[in-house]
Structures are given as C-alpha cells and as structure tokens.
Design a protein around this motif. Sequence first.
Motif, mmCIF file in Angstrom:
data_model
loop_
_atom_site.group_PDB
_atom_site.id
_atom_site.type_symbol
_atom_site.label_atom_id
_atom_site.label_comp_id
_atom_site.label_asym_id
_atom_site.label_seq_id
_atom_site.Cartn_x
_atom_site.Cartn_y
_atom_site.Cartn_z
ATOM 1 N N VAL A 48 0.882 -1.170 0.000
ATOM 2 C CA VAL A 48 0.000 0.000 0.000
ATOM 3 C C VAL A 48 0.916 1.215 0.000
ATOM 4 C CG1 VAL A 48 -1.739 1.287 1.301
ATOM 5 C CG2 VAL A 48 -1.789 -1.221 1.286
ATOM 6 N N HIS A 49 0.903 1.982 -1.084
ATOM 7 C CA HIS A 49 1.920 3.036 -1.202
ATOM 8 C C HIS A 49 1.530 4.331 -0.513
ATOM 9 C CE1 HIS A 49 4.362 0.340 -3.302
ATOM 10 N NE2 HIS A 49 3.492 0.167 -4.270
ATOM 11 N N SER A 50 0.256 4.540 -0.264
ATOM 12 C CA SER A 50 -0.269 5.622 0.582
ATOM 13 C C SER A 50 -1.775 5.656 0.453
ATOM 14 C CB SER A 50 0.339 6.988 0.261
ATOM 15 O OG SER A 50 1.598 7.101 0.931
ATOM 16 N N MET A 51 -2.419 6.520 1.256
ATOM 17 C CA MET A 51 -3.888 6.512 1.296
ATOM 18 C C MET A 51 -4.443 7.924 1.456
ATOM 19 S SD MET A 51 -4.487 3.411 3.975
ATOM 20 C CE MET A 51 -2.950 2.939 4.717
ATOM 21 N N VAL A 52 -5.672 8.084 0.979
ATOM 22 C CA VAL A 52 -6.394 9.343 1.157
ATOM 23 C C VAL A 52 -7.715 9.034 1.861
ATOM 24 C CG1 VAL A 52 -7.550 11.263 -0.024
ATOM 25 C CG2 VAL A 52 -5.361 10.403 -0.897
ATOM 26 N N THR A 53 -7.987 9.735 2.955
ATOM 27 C CA THR A 53 -9.259 9.568 3.673
ATOM 28 C C THR A 53 -10.168 10.750 3.336
ATOM 29 O OG1 THR A 53 -8.105 8.463 5.474
ATOM 30 C CG2 THR A 53 -10.324 9.278 5.949
ATOM 31 N N TYR A 54 -11.418 10.433 3.009
ATOM 32 C CA TYR A 54 -12.394 11.458 2.672
ATOM 33 C C TYR A 54 -13.323 11.726 3.853
ATOM 34 C CZ TYR A 54 -10.885 11.420 -2.184
ATOM 35 O OH TYR A 54 -10.141 11.557 -3.327
ATOM 36 N N ALA A 55 -14.080 12.821 3.749
ATOM 37 C CA ALA A 55 -14.964 13.236 4.839
ATOM 38 C C ALA A 55 -15.963 12.141 5.219
ATOM 39 C CB ALA A 55 -15.711 14.510 4.435
ATOM 40 N N ASP A 56 -16.361 11.327 4.250
ATOM 41 C CA ASP A 56 -17.338 10.260 4.540
ATOM 42 C C ASP A 56 -16.670 9.005 5.103
ATOM 43 O OD1 ASP A 56 -16.039 9.251 2.342
ATOM 44 O OD2 ASP A 56 -17.800 9.230 1.021
ATOM 45 N N GLN A 57 -15.349 9.115 5.377
ATOM 46 C CA GLN A 57 -14.530 8.005 5.907
ATOM 47 C C GLN A 57 -14.265 6.908 4.886
ATOM 48 O OE1 GLN A 57 -12.735 8.542 8.508
ATOM 49 N NE2 GLN A 57 -13.807 10.478 8.726
ATOM 50 N N SER A 58 -14.464 7.219 3.609
ATOM 51 C CA SER A 58 -13.921 6.338 2.573
ATOM 52 C C SER A 58 -12.420 6.523 2.579
ATOM 53 C CB SER A 58 -14.420 6.746 1.184
ATOM 54 O OG SER A 58 -15.760 6.423 1.025
ATOM 55 N N VAL A 59 -11.694 5.414 2.495
ATOM 56 C CA VAL A 59 -10.234 5.488 2.414
ATOM 57 C C VAL A 59 -9.817 4.876 1.084
ATOM 58 C CG1 VAL A 59 -8.042 4.829 3.475
ATOM 59 C CG2 VAL A 59 -10.051 5.253 4.918
ATOM 60 N N LEU A 60 -9.172 5.682 0.233
ATOM 61 C CA LEU A 60 -8.686 5.175 -1.055
ATOM 62 C C LEU A 60 -7.185 4.959 -0.956
ATOM 63 C CD1 LEU A 60 -10.524 7.190 -3.858
ATOM 64 C CD2 LEU A 60 -11.368 5.339 -2.414
ATOM 65 N N ALA A 61 -6.748 3.812 -1.441
ATOM 66 C CA ALA A 61 -5.318 3.495 -1.408
ATOM 67 C C ALA A 61 -4.865 3.098 -2.800
ATOM 68 C CB ALA A 61 -5.063 2.340 -0.435
ATOM 69 N N GLN A 62 -3.572 3.248 -3.056
ATOM 70 C CA GLN A 62 -2.986 2.735 -4.292
ATOM 71 C C GLN A 62 -2.027 1.621 -3.898
ATOM 72 O OE1 GLN A 62 0.444 3.373 -5.400
ATOM 73 N NE2 GLN A 62 0.287 2.704 -7.521
ATOM 74 N N LEU A 63 -2.150 0.477 -4.560
ATOM 75 C CA LEU A 63 -1.332 -0.692 -4.241
ATOM 76 C C LEU A 63 -0.485 -1.091 -5.439
ATOM 77 C CD1 LEU A 63 -3.897 -0.881 -2.301
ATOM 78 C CD2 LEU A 63 -3.452 -3.333 -2.220
ATOM 79 N N GLY A 64 0.582 -1.798 -5.151
ATOM 80 C CA GLY A 64 1.409 -2.343 -6.232
ATOM 81 C C GLY A 64 2.688 -2.891 -5.648
ATOM 82 N N ASN A 65 3.392 -3.682 -6.438
ATOM 83 C CA ASN A 65 4.701 -4.136 -5.964
ATOM 84 C C ASN A 65 5.632 -2.938 -5.838
ATOM 85 O OD1 ASN A 65 4.597 -6.923 -5.485
ATOM 86 N ND2 ASN A 65 4.423 -7.299 -7.679
ATOM 87 N N PRO A 66 6.568 -2.983 -4.865
ATOM 88 C CA PRO A 66 7.477 -1.846 -4.711
ATOM 89 C C PRO A 66 8.507 -1.791 -5.831
ATOM 90 C CG PRO A 66 7.940 -3.543 -3.053
ATOM 91 C CD PRO A 66 6.755 -4.011 -3.832
ATOM 92 N N ASP A 67 8.200 -1.008 -6.856
ATOM 93 C CA ASP A 67 9.082 -0.843 -8.012
ATOM 94 C C ASP A 67 8.800 0.562 -8.546
ATOM 95 O OD1 ASP A 67 10.110 -0.808 -10.684
ATOM 96 O OD2 ASP A 67 10.041 -2.995 -10.749
ATOM 97 N N MET A 68 9.836 1.399 -8.567
ATOM 98 C CA MET A 68 9.643 2.806 -8.930
ATOM 99 C C MET A 68 9.135 2.995 -10.355
ATOM 100 S SD MET A 68 9.971 4.799 -6.441
ATOM 101 C CE MET A 68 10.115 6.401 -7.224
ATOM 102 N N ARG A 69 9.236 1.943 -11.175
ATOM 103 C CA ARG A 69 8.753 2.113 -12.548
ATOM 104 C C ARG A 69 7.249 2.358 -12.594
ATOM 105 N NH1 ARG A 69 11.308 -2.974 -15.393
ATOM 106 N NH2 ARG A 69 10.502 -3.828 -13.436
ATOM 107 N N THR A 70 6.492 1.917 -11.561
ATOM 108 C CA THR A 70 5.046 2.205 -11.575
ATOM 109 C C THR A 70 4.786 3.707 -11.427
ATOM 110 O OG1 THR A 70 4.398 0.005 -10.839
ATOM 111 C CG2 THR A 70 2.847 1.792 -10.393
#
Length: 391
Positions: free
Chosen positions: A248-270
């Motif tokens: 999980v490379h980081s996350m954003v929490t919204y006012a409605d408590q939805s949490v969006l994350a971006q996932l992927g293998n740790p490789d800077m090419r992404t």
Amino acid sequence: MQRLTLLGATGSVGRSTLDLVTRHPDRFSVYALTAHRNLDALIGLCLAFRPEVAVAADAQDAARLHARLRQEGVRSEVAHGPEALCEVARSSACDRVIAAIVGAAGLLPTMAAARAGKRILLANKEALVMSGALLMHAVAESGAMLLPVDSEHNAIFQCLPQQGTARNGVSRLTLTASGGPFLTRPLDTLHAVTPDEACAHPKWKMGRKISVDSATMMNKGLEVIEARWLFDMPDECIDVLIHPQSVVHSMVTYADQSVLAQLGNPDMRTPIAHALAYPERIDSGVVPLDLAQIGALTFMAPDPVRFPCLRIALEVVRAGANAVVLNAANEVAVAAFLEGRLRFTGIAEVVDAALQRTSGPDPYDLESILATDRRARDIANAMVIGTSTTK
Ligand code: NAD
Ligand code: MG
C-alpha cells in the motif's frame, strides 16, 4: 513524441526512467542526460540513448565524455556544471523534466524547469523541502505541472479527486513507510550499524542517501513536508503509518470516511510510468501484484524513540519553518555516516544540534534559502568533526 531531460540519469530513479523510455520508443525520446561523478555510467547511457545534450560535473569530465562520444560517432553536445543543468531543464527543446538529482544540488535546475513552465516529474524531494512555497509559486505562475514520482505522493495523487479543487472532501493523507532495515533491530545496537547495513533496504533498491534516510525515517519526515506542499494540506492532516510489506503506497481519507489506497509491488517504474504518461496509462514492466501470495498486509504506528529523525522532522513541520536547516544538516550527517565519519545514531544528534544553532531563510527568497543551506552545512560539518565516531 515527448522529449525528456533526465537530471540525475545515472541514479536509481534515472535508470528506472530510462528502462521505461526503452519500453516505449514511440512515446519518449531523450533530449538531455546529466550525471555527477559516475562518468563511465554517463558515457554508457549516452552511447545507448544518444541524447542531444549530455551534462557532466566539470570541465575535465566533459572533455573525457566529449572525446569518448566522438570516438564512437555520437554527436551529443557536451556541457558541464550547475548552470548547464539549469539550461537543459529550461530548454525549449524538451517537454518533460525528470528531477532525479539527489539532494540540494537539484534545487536550481528544478526551479529552472518550474519557471520555464515544464512538466516536471519530481523525485528530488529535497528541492521541494527546501523551497516549498517558492517552487509551488513558480509552478503556478508559469503554468508548469509538478507530478510526484515519490511512490507515496504518486499514490496520493492517484487517489485524490481528479476534478474540482483537490482538497474537496479530503480529510487526511496517510503516508506509508516500510520502516527500513532497522524496524526490529535491538535499539542498543543501532549505534554500531554500518553503511552497508543501513543501505540494505528490505523492499526498495535505491541510492545510498535515500536508503540511509529510510533507515532513520528522516525520509518520511521529508515526505510529510513534500506532501504538505504538493497537496496544499495542513501538516496536522498528514499521518505516517509503518507498513513493512510496502504494497500500500499511501492513502487518502475522505470526509465520509472512505479510504482510497494505491497498491502495487514496490518498483519505482510504476509511479514513474504513471507520471510520464499521465493522464494515460502505459506498461511499466513491473511484476503484477499477487496478494494471495503475499498473504497479509500489516500496519503499525512509528516509534519516536527508535526513529528520532522522524520525530525531529515532524517537530520542524509543526513549527512551519527550518526545513532548509533540517535538510542541509541531514545531508551533511548522512554523507559523514556513509564515509565512516559519524555513527548512525549521530545523524539525529547532528541534525538536532544544527536546528538549535541556526534558522532561516529570512527573507523568504532563493538567495536566502541557499545562504541558509550553506550556513547549516557549515554548522553540521563542525558538529560532525566534534562528534566522536567511537562514542
Ligand atoms: P542516486 O544516488 O541513485 O542518483 C542520484 C543522481 O543524482 C545521480 O545521477 C548523480 O550523478 C546525480 N547527482 C548527485 N549529486 C549531484 C550534484 N551535486 N550535481 C548534479 N547531479 C548530482 O539517487 P536516487 O535514489 O535515484 O534518488 C534521486 C532522488 O529521487 C532523491 O532525491 C531521492 O530522495 C528521490 N527518490 C528516490 C527513490 C528511489 O527509489 N531511488 C524513490 C523516491 C524518491
Ligand atoms: Mg518515498
């Protein structure tokens, strides 16, 4: 066809970027490549990518590079020095600038790209840490675009709303951190760790300076400052969370408590591929994520006793000043540690002491930022000399 200026081409981010250029010859061509001390590596890259301009560190390197390229029938123009870095960053012959120099040396060329209205792929977080408001102002004035390549910030950028004001409904940002190689090492052995141990990062293969910053977690402190400027977010709304798997490379929490994350293998090419092609998506060559195989994702709060550099950096963020001193003292201390002149635990001591002894920049302009940087380096260097490595 996008024409790239790659500042710091021989580094870890530089090479990942060139791997993507090789995968997409129909999209990207190389206008300029720059490097500092690793001349043979720069020669190799120039032979492979045939840039229009190659920038070496000094006149002697430039002469060697020029001779070697002509010998091989490569016609690249050869330049050298800090002003040449700024010239290739602002040149009308390039569309995108990859800011992948490590440390304060990247500030002036990144600023030059910002003032020239370029699309900047920012890896060089130290430049933004040093010049935050000034760099963001230059970007806004010239119509440049600053796209984060740092994996956490790229993840947040991907999770933020793409329309309307970026902050709309966003309540928190969470930067994840692997915790580095010393997450579980007994605290009373940290004073004795070697540079190679500190650079043996469990998840990411990176340059030596950022590897040490990851081991001290100063990297995450610098990244909180980076996020504060990139996303115009108050620092009290930015959290740090340890996540050893680096999926999980980081996350954003919204006012409605939805949490969006971006996932992927740790490789800077992404993140680099994302920023290079934005808003399109291109193949990155990264191994697909296999969550069943990984099995479990874990999270924990960072320990301020284990990671004093993170604690110090967060105090600097909260005070809203002194990031220039923090960054400069850290660069000096990390270099001294890598050269065997300072204990690992001495890094936090040197940074802390420099912050007690000086502040700035005042007034807030580029000249004053550079003067504060020099002053902090002098103080930190004196501290390193005064700090015994056998303590
Ligand atoms: P690196 O040490 O592998 O490469 C640094 C590059 O900068 C080299 O090409 C070097 O020649 C050049 N350079 C160094 N000093 C210079 C100077 N004084 N003048 C001109 N050029 C100079 O570093 P890296 O790991 O690629 O990191 C580069 C930047 O990207 C850093 O700011 C780092 O924090 C950031 N970053 C790196 C990663 C990663 O995975 N490596 C991830 C996120 C962010
Ligand atoms: Mg990062």
